[in-house]
Design an enzyme around this catalytic site. Structure first.
Site, mmCIF file in Angstrom:
data_model
loop_
_atom_site.group_PDB
_atom_site.id
_atom_site.type_symbol
_atom_site.label_atom_id
_atom_site.label_comp_id
_atom_site.label_asym_id
_atom_site.label_seq_id
_atom_site.Cartn_x
_atom_site.Cartn_y
_atom_site.Cartn_z
ATOM 1 N N PRO A 2 0.832 -1.206 0.000
ATOM 2 C CA PRO A 2 0.000 0.000 0.000
ATOM 3 C C PRO A 2 0.866 1.254 0.000
ATOM 4 O O PRO A 2 1.915 1.301 0.614
ATOM 5 C CB PRO A 2 -0.805 -0.129 1.292
ATOM 6 C CG PRO A 2 -0.029 -1.051 2.156
ATOM 7 C CD PRO A 2 0.646 -2.002 1.218
ATOM 8 N N GLU A 3 0.404 2.261 -0.736
ATOM 9 C CA GLU A 3 1.091 3.541 -0.780
ATOM 10 C C GLU A 3 0.235 4.562 -0.037
ATOM 11 O O GLU A 3 -0.740 4.213 0.631
ATOM 12 C CB GLU A 3 1.355 3.922 -2.237
ATOM 13 C CG GLU A 3 2.210 2.878 -2.964
ATOM 14 C CD GLU A 3 2.504 3.228 -4.416
ATOM 15 O OE1 GLU A 3 2.525 4.427 -4.746
ATOM 16 O OE2 GLU A 3 2.704 2.301 -5.217
#
Length: 286
Positions: A2-3
């Site tokens: 995840p960013e």
């Protein structure tokens, strides 16, 4: 992994459903989920009992839950497959449930940390004077932070003497940008991933930063990017920004600007996606 947009979606869910709630008990179901906590599972559970969660915070890809009235925070490492879920107390346990947090109120929900690949985890840390867990004090501000210093970022880019994608992924320069959103921003800016940072003028780096912000805000608006069921928000729902991607994952598909087939190249154990016409490589990278 995840960013920033995916982590911010989770943070907002925790703010709505967990902030201000007092912890009744913590159950650690797998030791790897607290391996970053020096005292182990029993100490982690004992120290949290009776504490109250404050408003969750985030810097880049890092998420933490401060404890009200204490200079301590629970830092969440989502890793490759970590999920922080708010579930009804009587909901069946997930197959990969690692940590359960019960609350003293009558809301009927509990916080669960689920992690299939066990790369993530929760840990308790002391805060810096700025309110960050001490282990992430070196992480730079992210591009959506109102205190992000664009001038300092441009000067750091020029001084780093690296290539533009490496600089975007350098969490000591700018946090929260990962492989997907780097490729998307570079496509929008018409910059090749191997472009030397030394060649970026101040207006050009400002333009790139604007594209980084735009693509992240667009992803936030639709819940982030989910390519499988591993990234979800606190209610177990996936984001769908993957339907709007212009570069990442589009090998051999036509560029949405010029129609040229998109290309993929191996890059630092990852992949870089780009348009060979819109994003011409520098001579050294040709």
């Amino acid at each position: 992994m995840p960013e920033l947009p995916e982590v911010e979606v989770v943070r907002r869910g925790l703010e709505r459903w967990v902030a201000g709630r007092t912890i009744a008990s913590v159950e650690v179901l797998h030791p790897r989920a607290v391996r970053r906590h020096p005292g182990g599972g029993a100490d982690f559970a004992a120290r949290l009992a009776g504490e109250t969660f404050g408003v969750p915070r985030r810097r880049g890809k890092y998420l933490w839950l401060p404890l009200e009235g204490r200079a301590l925070s629970v830092l969440g490492h989502l890793g490759m497959s970590g999920q922080l879920l708010v579930q009804p107390k009587d909901a069946p346990d997930e197959k990969h449930l690692r940590i359960r947090v019960r609350f003293t109120d009558a809301a009927g929900t509990e916080l669960r940390f689920v992690d299939q690949r066990t790369f993530g985890g929760l840990s308790l840390h002391e805060n810096t004077p700025d309110g960050l867990p001490d282990v992430i004090a070196h992480i730079a501000r992210d591009p959506l932070d109102p205190l992000f210093d664009e001038v300092a970022y441009h000067l750091a880019l020029r001084a780093k003497r690296t290539t533009v994608k490496r600089a975007l992924l350098d969490q000591s320069l700018i946090s929260g940008v990962g492989n997907i959103y780097a490729d998307e921003a570079l496509w929008r800016a018409r910059l090749h991933y191997e472009r030397p940072t030394l060649t970026l003028t101040r207006p050009r780096s400002a333009e790139l930063l604007g594209h980084v912000r735009d693509v992240m805000n667009a992803a936030l608006a639709v819940g982030g990017t989910s390519f499988d069921s591993l990234y979800v928000n606190v209610n177990g729902e996936s984001g769908y920004f993957d339907r709007s991607l212009d570069a990442y994952g589009r090998e051999d598909e036509p560029c949405r600007r010029c129609g040229t087939p998109m290309r993929r190249r191996p890059w630092m154990n990852r992949s870089s996606y780009f348009c060979p016409r819109c994003q011409r490589p520098p001579r050294a990278a040709s």
